[in-house]
Design an enzyme around this catalytic site. Sequence first.
Site, short mmCIF file in Angstrom:
data_model
loop_
_atom_site.label_atom_id
_atom_site.label_comp_id
_atom_site.label_asym_id
_atom_site.label_seq_id
_atom_site.Cartn_x
_atom_site.Cartn_y
_atom_site.Cartn_z
N ASP A 138 0.84 -1.01 0.14
CA ASP A 138 0.07 0.02 -0.04
C ASP A 138 0.74 1.42 -0.17
O ASP A 138 1.95 1.31 -0.64
CB ASP A 138 -0.83 -0.08 1.23
CG ASP A 138 -2.38 0.46 0.91
OD1 ASP A 138 -2.36 1.82 0.79
OD2 ASP A 138 -3.41 0.23 0.89
N HIS A 141 -3.47 5.83 3.79
CA HIS A 141 -4.32 4.71 3.29
C HIS A 141 -3.88 3.40 3.86
O HIS A 141 -4.59 2.44 4.38
CB HIS A 141 -4.53 4.67 1.75
CG HIS A 141 -5.17 3.72 1.34
ND1 HIS A 141 -5.09 2.30 0.96
CD2 HIS A 141 -6.61 4.00 0.89
CE1 HIS A 141 -6.17 1.77 0.46
NE2 HIS A 141 -7.27 2.74 0.31
N ASN A 143 -13.44 0.59 -6.63
CA ASN A 143 -14.62 1.42 -6.44
C ASN A 143 -15.04 1.92 -7.87
O ASN A 143 -15.56 2.97 -7.85
CB ASN A 143 -14.16 2.56 -5.44
CG ASN A 143 -13.66 1.98 -4.08
OD1 ASN A 143 -14.33 0.93 -3.60
ND2 ASN A 143 -12.75 2.65 -3.55
N SER A 154 -11.16 -0.96 -0.32
CA SER A 154 -10.06 -0.95 0.52
C SER A 154 -10.25 -1.27 1.82
O SER A 154 -9.19 -1.83 2.46
CB SER A 154 -9.44 0.34 0.16
OG SER A 154 -9.05 0.49 -1.03
#
Length: 301
Positions: A29, A61, A163, A245
């Site tokens: 990530d 994130h 998404n 996520s």
Amino acid sequence: MDHVRQLIGMEEAKRWKLTGKGVGIAVLDTGVYPHPDFGRRLLVFKDMLNGRRAPYDDNSHGTHVMGVLGGSGESSAGLYGGVAPESNLIGIKVLDSRGNGSVSNLLKGLKWLREYKERYGIRIVNISVGSVPRRETGERSALIQGVEEAWADGLVVVVAAGNEGPSAHSVTTPGISRKVITVGSSDDHHAVEVCGSSMIHYSGRGPTGGCICKPDVVAPGASVVSCNAMSRRDNRLYGVKSGTSMATPVVSGALALLLEKEPDMTPKEVKLRLMERAVDLGLPRNQQGWGMLHVARLLED
């Protein structure tokens, strides 16, 4: 995480007294902030972008994702603890401060994981990132090959559906891989803010270009509270994020509990157990996969 725990049956699962202890989970990530809720369980950090040795996260994130799957919740008296609060954590930075990254850095991260998985006891790889698949490559892309090689090496690879929904064929790469476990959001009917934009019905839907039903399973991803990468601009210990996520590490954490209980399971056996124990939500197959994760059912003998 309170509502997430209730939805996925964590309270029922407590009777097994499993915490994911000893199970290594790698997160590819934006990096990881050395949050108090990770403590000494953050075993190693690798920076595929800048080569820095000390752990950092210039986006937050990755830290949020890691908190969902393995935060202890110590800084909140247990209120915002992750699903597997004693799992061992491995942070791999493959995305920049804007959350962007290259396939080459993702592949470097996967290669490193395969090389060092025994040293750090890595059993699970969480990839809460994705890109829109290109028609000309699809399942033949280098990233798909990379995650499938990791899978063949004995790593349980868990990836986000993305998404880009709600249209068909909206699952992102590497979620279109037929081998890995692809996770969608079970609660994307709730309007949420993702990257500054209001979204609803966003969870990636299948089928893939190869006519494979995806996602494989869904989990809560709306308004999840988890660890924040603290900085001068934002010194909060916790923050709220939404999207597939966030749903993905819920599943990764649950699988750490499963592998603590049954350490000899192969990736294929783990995936079959997920399929058998998911809760049917009555939604289309290419929206919910096999259904919603339920931890207590997953862990039952």
